[in-house]
Every structure is written in C-alpha cells, then in structure tokens.
Design a protein around this motif. Sequence first.
Motif, PDB file in Angstrom:
ATOM      1  N   LEU A 203       0.813  -1.215   0.000  1.00 38.10           N
ATOM      2  CA  LEU A 203       0.000   0.000   0.000  1.00 38.10           C
ATOM      3  C   LEU A 203       0.846   1.264   0.000  1.00 38.10           C
ATOM      4  O   LEU A 203       2.054   1.227   0.240  1.00 38.10           O
ATOM      5  N   ASP A 204       0.183   2.374  -0.295  1.00 32.97           N
ATOM      6  CA  ASP A 204       0.750   3.707  -0.107  1.00 32.97           C
ATOM      7  C   ASP A 204       0.079   4.343   1.106  1.00 32.97           C
ATOM      8  O   ASP A 204      -1.089   4.061   1.407  1.00 32.97           O
ATOM      9  N   TYR A 205       0.812   5.204   1.804  1.00 31.30           N
ATOM     10  CA  TYR A 205       0.250   5.935   2.939  1.00 31.30           C
ATOM     11  C   TYR A 205       0.836   7.342   2.934  1.00 31.30           C
ATOM     12  O   TYR A 205       1.985   7.548   2.537  1.00 31.30           O
ATOM     13  N   TYR A 206       0.044   8.307   3.346  1.00 34.74           N
ATOM     14  CA  TYR A 206       0.523   9.680   3.297  1.00 34.74           C
ATOM     15  C   TYR A 206      -0.287  10.578   4.219  1.00 34.74           C
ATOM     16  O   TYR A 206      -1.390  10.237   4.651  1.00 34.74           O
ATOM     17  N   ARG A 207       0.293  11.751   4.500  1.00 36.05           N
ATOM     18  CA  ARG A 207      -0.335  12.739   5.377  1.00 36.05           C
ATOM     19  C   ARG A 207       0.455  14.032   5.280  1.00 36.05           C
ATOM     20  O   ARG A 207       1.531  14.067   4.667  1.00 36.05           O
ATOM     21  N   LEU A 208      -0.054  15.072   5.901  1.00 33.96           N
ATOM     22  CA  LEU A 208       0.659  16.337   5.986  1.00 33.96           C
ATOM     23  C   LEU A 208       1.410  16.433   7.312  1.00 33.96           C
ATOM     24  O   LEU A 208       0.889  16.039   8.360  1.00 33.96           O
ATOM     25  N   SER A 209       2.603  16.988   7.270  1.00 37.39           N
ATOM     26  CA  SER A 209       3.333  17.289   8.505  1.00 37.39           C
ATOM     27  C   SER A 209       2.825  18.606   9.071  1.00 37.39           C
ATOM     28  O   SER A 209       2.026  19.315   8.456  1.00 37.39           O
ATOM     29  N   ALA A 210       3.323  18.962  10.234  1.00 31.59           N
ATOM     30  CA  ALA A 210       2.900  20.217  10.868  1.00 31.59           C
ATOM     31  C   ALA A 210       3.291  21.429  10.027  1.00 31.59           C
ATOM     32  O   ALA A 210       2.592  22.447  10.049  1.00 31.59           O
ATOM     33  N   ASP A 211       4.384  21.323   9.259  1.00 30.32           N
ATOM     34  CA  ASP A 211       4.808  22.453   8.427  1.00 30.32           C
ATOM     35  C   ASP A 211       4.396  22.266   6.968  1.00 30.32           C
ATOM     36  O   ASP A 211       5.011  22.827   6.064  1.00 30.32           O
ATOM     37  N   LYS A 212       3.332  21.469   6.746  1.00 30.32           N
ATOM     38  CA  LYS A 212       2.660  21.339   5.441  1.00 30.32           C
ATOM     39  C   LYS A 212       3.509  20.637   4.374  1.00 30.32           C
ATOM     40  O   LYS A 212       3.362  20.908   3.178  1.00 30.32           O
ATOM     41  N   ARG A 213       4.382  19.740   4.764  1.00 35.35           N
ATOM     42  CA  ARG A 213       5.008  18.845   3.801  1.00 35.35           C
ATOM     43  C   ARG A 213       4.086  17.651   3.570  1.00 35.35           C
ATOM     44  O   ARG A 213       3.369  17.240   4.490  1.00 35.35           O
ATOM     45  N   LEU A 214       4.110  17.076   2.385  1.00 36.40           N
ATOM     46  CA  LEU A 214       3.438  15.804   2.196  1.00 36.40           C
ATOM     47  C   LEU A 214       4.427  14.699   2.530  1.00 36.40           C
ATOM     48  O   LEU A 214       5.505  14.611   1.925  1.00 36.40           O
ATOM     49  N   LEU A 215       4.099  13.889   3.536  1.00 41.22           N
ATOM     50  CA  LEU A 215       4.891  12.712   3.887  1.00 41.22           C
ATOM     51  C   LEU A 215       4.252  11.528   3.180  1.00 41.22           C
ATOM     52  O   LEU A 215       3.114  11.158   3.473  1.00 41.22           O
ATOM     53  N   PHE A 216       4.967  10.917   2.245  1.00 42.76           N
ATOM     54  CA  PHE A 216       4.408   9.860   1.401  1.00 42.76           C
ATOM     55  C   PHE A 216       5.268   8.611   1.541  1.00 42.76           C
ATOM     56  O   PHE A 216       6.484   8.656   1.332  1.00 42.76           O
ATOM     57  N   GLY A 217       4.632   7.491   1.913  1.00 45.12           N
ATOM     58  CA  GLY A 217       5.381   6.260   2.118  1.00 45.12           C
ATOM     59  C   GLY A 217       4.763   5.083   1.402  1.00 45.12           C
ATOM     60  O   GLY A 217       3.624   5.132   0.929  1.00 45.12           O
ATOM     61  N   GLY A 218       5.532   3.995   1.355  1.00 41.78           N
ATOM     62  CA  GLY A 218       5.024   2.783   0.739  1.00 41.78           C
ATOM     63  C   GLY A 218       6.153   1.862   0.327  1.00 41.78           C
ATOM     64  O   GLY A 218       7.331   2.108   0.604  1.00 41.78           O
ATOM     65  N   GLY A 219       5.782   0.792  -0.363  1.00 43.93           N
ATOM     66  CA  GLY A 219       6.781  -0.145  -0.847  1.00 43.93           C
ATOM     67  C   GLY A 219       7.302  -1.044   0.248  1.00 43.93           C
ATOM     68  O   GLY A 219       7.267  -0.704   1.436  1.00 43.93           O
ATOM     69  N   THR A 220       7.779  -2.203  -0.123  1.00 41.38           N
ATOM     70  CA  THR A 220       8.398  -3.115   0.828  1.00 41.38           C
ATOM     71  C   THR A 220       9.585  -3.793   0.164  1.00 41.38           C
ATOM     72  O   THR A 220       9.598  -4.022  -1.043  1.00 41.38           O
ATOM     73  N   VAL A 221      10.600  -4.075   0.991  1.00 39.43           N
ATOM     74  CA  VAL A 221      11.731  -4.890   0.556  1.00 39.43           C
ATOM     75  C   VAL A 221      11.898  -5.980   1.600  1.00 39.43           C
ATOM     76  O   VAL A 221      12.298  -5.711   2.738  1.00 39.43           O
ATOM     77  N   TYR A 222      11.554  -7.211   1.241  1.00 40.03           N
ATOM     78  CA  TYR A 222      11.639  -8.321   2.183  1.00 40.03           C
ATOM     79  C   TYR A 222      13.098  -8.645   2.479  1.00 40.03           C
ATOM     80  O   TYR A 222      13.942  -8.696   1.590  1.00 40.03           O
ATOM     81  N   GLY A 223      13.372  -8.838   3.752  1.00 38.76           N
ATOM     82  CA  GLY A 223      14.736  -9.058   4.198  1.00 38.76           C
ATOM     83  C   GLY A 223      15.368  -7.823   4.790  1.00 38.76           C
ATOM     84  O   GLY A 223      16.387  -7.901   5.469  1.00 38.76           O
ATOM     85  N   GLY A 224      14.780  -6.640   4.521  1.00 39.93           N
ATOM     86  CA  GLY A 224      15.200  -5.425   5.196  1.00 39.93           C
ATOM     87  C   GLY A 224      16.236  -4.587   4.490  1.00 39.93           C
ATOM     88  O   GLY A 224      16.770  -3.655   5.084  1.00 39.93           O
ATOM     89  N   ALA A 225      16.534  -4.853   3.218  1.00 41.17           N
ATOM     90  CA  ALA A 225      17.526  -4.041   2.513  1.00 41.17           C
ATOM     91  C   ALA A 225      16.934  -2.687   2.129  1.00 41.17           C
ATOM     92  O   ALA A 225      15.734  -2.559   1.907  1.00 41.17           O
ATOM     93  N   ASP A 226      17.803  -1.680   2.032  1.00 39.41           N
ATOM     94  CA  ASP A 226      17.374  -0.346   1.613  1.00 39.41           C
ATOM     95  C   ASP A 226      17.442  -0.228   0.089  1.00 39.41           C
ATOM     96  O   ASP A 226      18.434  -0.640  -0.520  1.00 39.41           O
ATOM     97  N   PRO A 227      16.410   0.333  -0.546  1.00 43.24           N
ATOM     98  CA  PRO A 227      16.473   0.556  -1.992  1.00 43.24           C
ATOM     99  C   PRO A 227      17.583   1.537  -2.345  1.00 43.24           C
ATOM    100  O   PRO A 227      17.954   2.389  -1.539  1.00 43.24           O
TER     101      PRO A 227
END
Length: 435
Positions: A294-318
């Motif tokens: 899934l994707d997930y998102y929201r606004l921060s207190a200073d009006k940035r869009l915080l947008f997250g998602g994606g998975t990497v099984y095993g824990g490696a960083d893209p």
Amino acid sequence: MTAAKHYAGDGSHTTSYYAASANTRTLRPELKGDQKFDVCVVGAGYSGLSTALHLTEQGMNVAVIEGARIGWGASGRNGGQIVNGLNASLQTIERRYGKDTASFVAGIVMEGGDIIRERVATYDIKCDLKATNLFTAYTSAHMRELEERLALWRGYGIETQELISKEQIRDYVGSEAYAGGMLDHAGGHIHPLNLALGEADAIEKNGGTIFEMSRVVDVDIDAAEPVVRTQAGSITCKTLVLCGNAYLGHVVPQLTPRVMPVSTQVMATEPLSDALAARLLPTDTCVEDIRYILDYYRLSADKRLLFGGGTVYGGADPRDIEAKLRKNMDKVFPELKSTKIDYAWSGNFALSFSRVPQMGRLNHNTYFAHGYSGHGVTGSHTFGRILSEAITGDISRFDVFENVPWIPFPGGRMFRVPYSVIGSWYYGFKDRFGL
C-alpha cells in the motif's frame, strides 16, 4: 570504551524529516559497569518505552537499554499513522483462531490509540497529534472489502468507522484516483519520533533510567536473575523484557526465526503552500489505501506531504528511495510532479508469517513482544501495557496472546524472502486487476 559500530552505524538517527524536526537531541549515557534493576527493557522503541512507562508509573525500578538512539528504528521512522487494528484482519483471526480470540482482539484494537492520546495529554508531549484516518479504495472489489470490514467491526461493537463514497471522498482527498473509502474517527497521526522522545522523558520523570548507545551483545536468561551484557557493562534484573523487534539481531537465538525484517520507505516534500496543502488533504487526515503493498501519506505540521510505501523483504534499503515512491505519489497527486523532495529514508519493521504480533515468555521472568507487521504504532503501545500487567501479576490478557500459536516462515530463514516476494506478486496482481 565507546561501543563498536554495529547495525546502527555510529548510532545517529537516519536522515529523515523526523530526525531533522525532533524536539530534542539529548544523548543519554552509555551503560557502563555492572548494575542492578527490578526490570530491564531491551529496546527504546514504542514497545519498550510503553512497557517501561507503565511500570515506572507503578513505582518500579526500570532501566531501558538502547543500542543506538531512542526511537532509532521503526518507532522513529514510520508513517506516523494511528491505525486501529492488526495487519491480520479480524476476519482472518476469527477464521484461524476462533470467535473467542477474535472477540478478545476486537476488544483491544482501539486501545493503542487511546493510550497514545492519554500519554500525550498526561505528559504534554509535543508530537503534532491530529485526529482521524482514511482507508482508500481503488476498485469496486476494494469497496466490497471495506463494506465487509465495517460490518464485521460493528458486529464486535466498534462504531467509529463510516463508509465514504466516490463523490464524498473528494472532501478528504484532492485526487481522482479512488473509488471511495472508509473513515475511522478514532484514528489519527503524530510525529512518531517526537512521541518516542516524549515517552522517554516521561520515563525519566517517573524515576526510570535510559541508556543509549549500549548495544546488547549477550543475554543470559538461564540464570535465576537474567543478565544483559553490553560491551561496556551489564544489568542484572529480576525481570527482562526483550523489545528489539526488527533490530534485535541474533542476540537471542530463540526469537530470530519468528520474524523477518522488512523495509518500507518514506519521503517528505518541500513545504507546500497553504492553498495546495488544503487542496490535497482538506481535512488534514492521514490516508492509506488497502492494497497488499500500500501507499500511505499525510501532511506534517509544516505542510510537507509525507508519502510512504513499498516493501523490501529481508530489510535491505532501496538504492533510490525517491524513484521508488515518486511514481505512486504522482499518480495520486499529479500536481506534485515538479515538487522537490527534501527527505527520503527507509527503515525496517518485523513481519510475522501470520501477520499477528507475538508476545510470550522464554522462561518465567523473560518476556518478549515483536512482529507487528507494519501496524506497530498502536499495537506496540497496547502490548506494552499488557506486558506491564503480566509483570505486576495480572496475566489474563498476556496469556491470550502467549497461547496464540506462531507459524514459522515456509522454508525457514533461507527461503522466507523469495516465498514472501512470490506472495506479494500474487496479491499485487489481484490489486492491479481488481480481483
């Protein structure tokens, strides 16, 4: 002696928006020498902090040991969304474990959010707490899933949710992407690292002790009183609580095969204008869709869009987090295509094969909790309370979770990653074609 580098590098927080906007950067001391406490909690994420805070409120002599900084792992990097429920749905729990267990889970799924709100109010934690969250549907199949979820939750007495039609959803999200959704008035969102830091301050205010940069290298749980050793000291305790989750490593071999680290990614845009922020998220709610990945998102207190998602099984960083997330953000909000990304980061959560978090004992005085499978903001706070109840003599709720059987990953540690990837392909195919 300064601890050697380990999974956390030099122990500094990741280069996230949360670390850049943290309320405090106070460094607690490293554990040195041999010390004794009533309770030793390993891990200064939400599970450990929640457990320790409940226990210090009851006057217990508690130490928390953290290998890096408070909230260094998932608790300080996550999407910041207060989402009620577990990764495994009530439908799944009812089918797999029976109606009694499902009724028990339904009775506690709202508790974590309530604990967070109570902590924020009691200890005046400045973490940008806001109300409500929204689940969004891309297809009619997703809407049917939300309708079934709503009916089941209401059957268990949970009345905080309401369905949102395709026409209504524009009141909450300025996007044409969705077929509708479901609003949860008991959800919300927070600055996750500032919540963790505020809870740590509360523990110390209540007389607890926190050690940072104190990586655990050995745990003796067979002694009459458990002993936790770091490179510069040790703690002997009457009760030990292991809350390392995705970052406990191999220090406690009995727990290693129970969960798999999985990384997820988040990025933060530059601050948006008030007008643009109001168009994207008019009610300032947080959003997640209901796809398997899934994707997930929201606004921060200073009006940035915080947008997250994606998975990497095993824990490696893209290699390129922005490239991984950008196309999904642009699909939801095309008007952000030229918007600058100021921060992008990755972090691990602990996935259990059943998607149900695990809590138990390795002997009569060593407890553990882990495996929230991406729903740890609320679940970890509830589990911390239940662990504190068990440690102080009430094992009624603890016993329910301890008796839920855990399921190993098929193929063991060698094949758990390819198995999970194949599963994600299957569910991704279903999401893509509305099946």
